[in-house]
Design an enzyme around this catalytic site. Structure first.
Site, PDB file in Angstrom:
ATOM      1  N   ASP A  24     -48.078 -23.088 -28.735  1.00  0.00           N
ATOM      2  CA  ASP A  24     -47.066 -23.999 -29.274  1.00  0.00           C
ATOM      3  C   ASP A  24     -47.481 -24.306 -30.711  1.00  0.00           C
ATOM      4  O   ASP A  24     -48.454 -25.017 -30.953  1.00  0.00           O
ATOM      5  CB  ASP A  24     -47.006 -25.272 -28.413  1.00  0.00           C
ATOM      6  CG  ASP A  24     -45.897 -26.227 -28.863  1.00  0.00           C
ATOM      7  OD1 ASP A  24     -45.488 -26.152 -30.041  1.00  0.00           O
ATOM      8  OD2 ASP A  24     -45.447 -27.050 -28.036  1.00  0.00           O
TER       9      ASP A  24
ATOM     10  N   ARG B 153     -22.880 -16.581 -25.356  1.00  0.00           N
ATOM     11  CA  ARG B 153     -24.078 -16.873 -24.551  1.00  0.00           C
ATOM     12  C   ARG B 153     -25.101 -15.741 -24.722  1.00  0.00           C
ATOM     13  O   ARG B 153     -26.297 -15.963 -24.728  1.00  0.00           O
ATOM     14  CB  ARG B 153     -23.724 -17.085 -23.073  1.00  0.00           C
ATOM     15  CG  ARG B 153     -24.934 -17.151 -22.161  1.00  0.00           C
ATOM     16  CD  ARG B 153     -24.760 -17.998 -20.902  1.00  0.00           C
ATOM     17  NE  ARG B 153     -23.497 -17.831 -20.218  1.00  0.00           N
ATOM     18  CZ  ARG B 153     -23.147 -16.757 -19.503  1.00  0.00           C
ATOM     19  NH1 ARG B 153     -23.973 -15.729 -19.375  1.00  0.00           N
ATOM     20  NH2 ARG B 153     -21.972 -16.709 -18.928  1.00  0.00           N
TER      21      ARG B 153
HETATM   22  C1  LIG Z   1     -41.005 -31.966 -29.570  1.00  0.00           C
HETATM   23  C2  LIG Z   1     -41.969 -30.991 -29.043  1.00  0.00           C
HETATM   24  C3  LIG Z   1     -41.645 -30.136 -27.996  1.00  0.00           C
HETATM   25  C4  LIG Z   1     -40.286 -30.207 -27.299  1.00  0.00           C
HETATM   26  O1  LIG Z   1     -39.255 -29.835 -28.137  1.00  0.00           O
HETATM   27  P1  LIG Z   1     -37.754 -30.454 -28.060  1.00  0.00           P
HETATM   28  O2  LIG Z   1     -37.077 -29.774 -29.190  1.00  0.00           O
HETATM   29  O3  LIG Z   1     -37.888 -31.936 -28.216  1.00  0.00           O
HETATM   30  O4  LIG Z   1     -37.217 -30.085 -26.737  1.00  0.00           O
HETATM   31  C5  LIG Z   1     -42.591 -29.222 -27.579  1.00  0.00           C
HETATM   32  N1  LIG Z   1     -43.814 -29.156 -28.160  1.00  0.00           N
HETATM   33  C6  LIG Z   1     -44.163 -29.981 -29.174  1.00  0.00           C
HETATM   34  C7  LIG Z   1     -45.522 -29.872 -29.765  1.00  0.00           C
HETATM   35  C8  LIG Z   1     -43.268 -30.925 -29.642  1.00  0.00           C
HETATM   36  O5  LIG Z   1     -43.617 -31.749 -30.625  1.00  0.00           O
END
Ligand SMILES: *Cc1c(COP(=O)(O)O)cnc(C)c1O
Length: 382
Positions: free
Chosen positions: A174, A50
């Protein structure tokens, strides 16, 4: 050692720890929950999976090197990464976010993080003056996606980065859609880069993963503490799958983008297609800003069709392209954002952004372009 990008996808910055003396080329999968100590008061550096696991650590080293961050921390999904990140904030903190985020991110902000007393407001971060106006004394972070999902809005990272610095708050980006191959937000002023490793990094639609890349060791230590305490670290086998995926990230990104450029062009010429949202088209409003801050356009295309019947027809009739959520893998997928990724967004907000019955989203894979076009052609026909 600071290698170039393609080399880093295989070797990182060659800071691999000597965990094995067999000469193995593929990094081993350390499928173990715990580690033995050589003697009292001594540790091999690994105590319990972990907290640390060598396979996960190798993935973290490689992703940190690709994004130019101090460290990366790997989680069991992109959403687990967002959830851990939100734990660094305190009740009463405010986050200013892009108004066209991945639906799951809006869902966690509005329904889960809110219970910790976080306040989140959404604006179009394309409009830098508005970002400046909406910063509050308690704003602790600006959270952006560029391009956004699914409308492909672009945000000027350098400009929001400057605003974040002036306001003494974090810039979180992101970077899932462009991947580190095309865009490195830390070099433009970001403090935290988020990836759903499920998408382009993994690239094979075979596992989930999430990554946070931190610009400083101080931030990374906070995130590591949260990760080991809350326990959503990426398991060893999944870490290995993402490591393997990253080896071909550059050639996949190039080949997917090449197909996407051709498909976007083809879509624009179809009478039943009303508008195409792809940042590789010079007509896209974010084209110039994206060009300035990235090295490419990626392979995500959204488009509006003429009527609901056309949208439903395409989804029902595609044979090669699969009707499924997710994106970034070698297999082409088509999504109905209104019913899938963005189903939980309140209808009025969704409609206002154009995420309606007429919007489809394509994640372009590495199939032969003629086969992709032929499939869409038969699906769009009456
Ligand atoms: C898919 C996605 C997420 C979430 O990720 P998971 O791996 O599905 O939990 C977050 N941001 C963007 C832009 C995504 O395409």
């Amino acid at each position: 050692m600071d290698y170039q990008f393609n080399t880093k996808c295989l070797h990182g910055n060659n800071e691999k720890k000597p965990v094995d003396n067999t000469g193995t080329i593929s990094f081993p999968i350390y499928q173990t929950a715990t580690f033995a100590h050589p003697s009292v008061g001594n540790s091999t550096g690994y105590d319990y999976s972990r907290s640390q696991n060598p396979t996960r650590e190798q993935l973290e080293l490689i992703v940190a090197s690709l994004e130019g961050g101090a460290q990366a921390v790997a989680f069991s999904s992109g959403m687990a990464a967002v959830n851990a990140l939100m734990e660094i904030f305190q009740p009463g903190d405010h986050i200013l976010a892009s108004d066209d985020l991945y639906g799951g991110t809006i869902r966690i902000f509005d329904n889960i993080n809110i219970k910790n007393g976080l306040e989140v407001s959404y604006i179009n971060t394309f409009d830098i003056d508005d970002v400046k106006k909406k910063l509050q004394p308690n704003t602790k972070a600006i959270f952006v996606e560029t391009p956004t999902n699914p409308m492909m809005n672009v945000t000027d990272l350098q400009k929001v980065g400057e605003l974040a610095k002036q306001h003494d708050c974090l810039l979180i980006v992101d970077n899932t859609f462009l991947s580190p191959y095309f865009q490195n937000p830390i070099a433009l002023g970001a403090d935290v880069v988020l990836h759903s490793g499920t998408k382009f990094l993994g690239g094979h639609n075979d596992t989930l993963a999430g990554l946070l890349v931190l610009a400083t060791d101080e931030l990374a230590e906070k995130i590591r503490y949260i990760s080991k305490t809350t326990g959503a670290g990426l398991p060893p086998f999944d870490s290995w799958l993402i490591l393997r995926g990253i080896k071909t990230l550059p050639i996949r990104m190039e080949s997917q983008q090449k197909n996407a450029l051709i498909l976007a062009d083809w879509l624009e010429k179809q009478p039943k297609v009303k508008s195409v949202y792809y940042i590789g088209l010079p007509s896209h409003p974010g084209y110039e800003i994206n060009k300035k801050q990235s090295r490419g356009f990626g392979s995500m295309i959204s488009f509006h069709v003429d009527k609901e019947e056309t949208a439903v027809n395409i989804l029902n009739k595609v044979k090669l392209i699969q009707y499924a959520e997710s994106l970034g893998g070698v297999e082409s997928l088509i999504t109905y954002p209104m019913l899938q990724t963005h189903a939980d967004i309140p209808e009025d907000i969704r409609e206002e952004k154009g995420i309606n019955r007429l919007l489809l989203r394509l994640s372009v894979g590495i199939e032969d372009i003629d086969d992709l076009i032929a499939d869409l052609e038969q699906a769009i026909a009456d």
